[in-house]
Design a protein around this motif. Structure first.
Motif, PDB file in Angstrom:
ATOM      1  N   ARG B 153       0.967  -1.122  -0.111  1.00 16.06           N
ATOM      2  CA  ARG B 153      -0.233   0.048   0.160  1.00 16.06           C
ATOM      3  C   ARG B 153       0.866   1.229   0.085  1.00 16.06           C
ATOM      4  O   ARG B 153       0.862   2.180   0.813  1.00 16.06           O
ATOM      5  N   PHE B 154       1.911   1.408  -0.922  1.00 17.58           N
ATOM      6  CA  PHE B 154       2.667   2.369  -1.154  1.00 17.58           C
ATOM      7  C   PHE B 154       2.004   3.532  -2.081  1.00 17.58           C
ATOM      8  O   PHE B 154       2.072   4.723  -1.983  1.00 17.58           O
ATOM      9  N   VAL B 164       1.402   9.339   2.117  1.00 17.49           N
ATOM     10  CA  VAL B 164       1.724   8.124   2.618  1.00 17.49           C
ATOM     11  C   VAL B 164       2.891   8.341   3.564  1.00 17.49           C
ATOM     12  O   VAL B 164       4.021   9.234   3.187  1.00 17.49           O
ATOM     13  N   PHE B 166       5.815   6.809   3.674  1.00 17.52           N
ATOM     14  CA  PHE B 166       6.621   6.072   3.171  1.00 17.52           C
ATOM     15  C   PHE B 166       7.737   7.391   2.222  1.00 17.52           C
ATOM     16  O   PHE B 166       7.139   8.082   1.773  1.00 17.52           O
ATOM     17  N   THR B 333       1.587   2.635   5.993  1.00 16.74           N
ATOM     18  CA  THR B 333       1.766   1.661   4.787  1.00 16.74           C
ATOM     19  C   THR B 333       1.251   0.266   5.527  1.00 16.74           C
ATOM     20  O   THR B 333       1.123   0.187   6.792  1.00 16.74           O
ATOM     21  N   HIS B 334       1.888  -0.839   5.006  1.00 16.32           N
ATOM     22  CA  HIS B 334       1.792  -2.231   5.531  1.00 16.32           C
ATOM     23  C   HIS B 334       3.010  -2.539   6.454  1.00 16.32           C
ATOM     24  O   HIS B 334       2.896  -3.319   7.221  1.00 16.32           O
ATOM     25  N   ASP B 339       7.671   2.903   8.852  1.00 15.97           N
ATOM     26  CA  ASP B 339       7.117   4.105   8.413  1.00 15.97           C
ATOM     27  C   ASP B 339       7.630   5.507   8.898  1.00 15.97           C
ATOM     28  O   ASP B 339       8.264   5.413   9.904  1.00 15.97           O
TER      29      ASP B 339
END
Lengths: 359, 359
Positions: B153-154, B164, B166, B333-334, B339
């Motif tokens: 899920r980026f 996000v 990231f 994210t995952h 993160d």
């Protein structure tokens, strides 16, 4: 007033004594780490042709693979010495080689941290945590405990050699057999030395410490990166050594296999004359041919190493082989860095580093 | 005399301030480690029939293979809290998950060491440094960067989701794609949970922290070892959750695959009611079906997790799901543990541990 001074002095001394900065050599004292972490380094990106679709997301079509890098875990003590130690494991091994010994004592990772060296523990490409590979490979169960027992020169299976520096308990044997981890891709020294050179290019100058099958890509790492300022190699082997083109020794056959020289241009080979190199071999190495694959393999590896050192020195270098029993250190296996006397071995390394002004 | 006292007091204060014992929370302060090391744990020994001979030493005949163990690297700070944290990575990952983040910040390994927890970082059997496998397996190049970009899920490849957590630089993407490392044997949750239970049986009571595909063998670890005193699970998934036999939900299909419940006897399931459990999911999880495999997979995993928690609590347990955006923490994210806001996530974990009396 005097009482106050006495109290404060005592407290100060107590704090200083208990401070881990003061006496980090002792295994019972805490380790002090200024920085620790890990990263991936080197490698390539390859791409599969085609077009990606969500409905076929497991297919390689149109997707890239990030592969053939190395992994390293690093720890840097406060007030570290100028040059860190970069540890490259041997065949079938990972960075675990340099961590805790099979019987639970401290390995070179902790020992040299306590001696104020930064330490980088590597998993080479296609091994351990750096398993992503550009080429497919089939992993088989490692039915090899007797082979390994012999190659590591523990003894005549199942009996340990008398006086061997490997612990006698079964859990230690269990641990060292389990610390092997397979190739996840075809074994490739060039891939390894490329990633190792990328590591040195990233971190700057350092001292490369190799073991066994890691010796050979280690030599090439020094050819590929001028940041390698010295090489310490424990039992380099794997049936290959580097020599100048046109000066290759004749291949030699041992019970293990055929040992060959690999040629590099003299101009490249000359790089070995500009850095100090030391090579250590342990005990129980045969003096004449025998069917014991371990004793016979290392007989020829030692011979090849001596020829390598001779050539380096003939061209003006500073290389040496230390055959441990010849200096009175007996009983070492193929793993001097984790043998029962590994602190004594570390002391040898420290003395050499001091002598060469590398500490 | 007064001068002496002032001098000694000042020196004492200076020593105390500079002591790393005092302020270890800051990333610039040294880490203090009372003990660090690694070992292999669990696994089996298998034997090939036949007779070993030196001349055929590479053949499996008559040799044993030491396989299917886990690897763990541990660090214990001085004055450690009672229960250590044991970190199990997810699918296609290794212990690297919990170390340095892709953009070089400290991961949960260092963060929780600074908070005085002992930390055990695991490589599960047939992965990373624990690669020795009892069954053969073919490793393929991981052509999966778009799949992974979606599952983690980026964003919508190649664009990151707005907001996000990231980092935007290409080196961070390079690092996270390279931290994947393949299975070296057939994926087997039972092999993993057996080795994890062996780890808990060796080290004693602790808190299990799992991620993603590691969630499922994590539940089974708690069923196999009563030394698991709590479970913290980041985005458990892999299309399976545990429920009591006879109370399985209907399978649910996402764009990623079919998600199922797996039944265990109620008596076994009741073990989940005796330990606190917390499950975290990040942002960008779809609310209704979509073709984005990552957003849709985690939609159903979240749904399955909520059903799991409901059953645990119905039988008297203390389990909860925290969907981070619902408590105002956006953009995860995952990989919440690495993160950009991973310290905030660690703070959540610390607060929960305190609330449950686990620190």
């Amino acid at each position: 007033m005097r009482k106050k001074i006495v109290f404060l002095s005592t407290l100060l001394i107590a704090v200083l004594i208990s401070s881990p900065y003061v006496s980090a050599q002792n295994q019972n004292e805490p380790l002090i780490i200024q920085q620790q972490g890990s990263f991936m380094v080197g490698g390539t990106v390859i791409e599969n042709p085609g077009e990606f679709t969500f409905s076929d997301y497991r297919k390689p079509d149109g997707q890239k693979a990030y592969v053939d890098h190395a992994y390293t875990f690093y720890q840097i003590p406060p007030d570290a010495r100028k040059l860190p130690l970069v540890f490259l494991h041997g065949g079938g091994q990972s960075g675990k080689t340099w961590e805790t010994t099979p019987d639970g004592r401290e390995g070179f990772q902790n020992i040299f941290l306590r001696r104020r060296f930064g330490v980088y523990i590597v998993d080479q490409p296609r091994r351990g945590r750096a398993g992503a590979t550009s080429l497919p490979h089939t992993v088989e169960p490692p039915f090899n405990n007797i082979m390994v027992f012999s190659l590591f020169r523990f003894g005549n299976y199942p009996d340990l050699f008398p006086g061997v520096q490997f612990p006698k308990d079964s859990e230690s044997m269990n641990q060292i057999l389990r610390q092997a981890t397979p190739d996840t891709g075809p074994y490739d020294d060039d891939v390894t030395s490329e990633a190792m050179a990328a590591l040195f290019n990233k971190i700057g100058e350092g001292i490369l410490v190799t073991h066994s099958r890691g010796g050979y890509p280690g030599w090439h790492t020094a050819l590929k990166s001028s940041n390698v300022k010295a090489i310490i190699s424990f039992e380099p082997g794997g049936t290959q050594f580097v020599y100048p083109e046109g000066e290759l020794p004749e291949p030699i056959t041992s019970a293990y296999g055929i040992h060959r020289g690999v040629g590099v241009p003299l101009e490249e080979f000359m790089k070995f004359t500009r850095i100090p190199i030391i090579i250590y071999y342990g005990d129980f190495i045969a003096e004449k041919p025998t069917s014991h694959i371990g004793q016979d393999q290392w007989r020829v590896e030692l011979q090849m190493a001596r020829m390598f050192v001779d050539v380096v020195n003939r061209y003006g270098g500073d290389a040496q082989v230390v055959h441990l029993p010849e200096i009175g250190i007996k009983g070492n296996t193929h793993f001097p860095m984790s043998d029962l006397n590994n602190v004594e071995i570390a002391d040898l390394v420290s003395a050499w580093l001091k002598e060469k002004g590398l500490d």
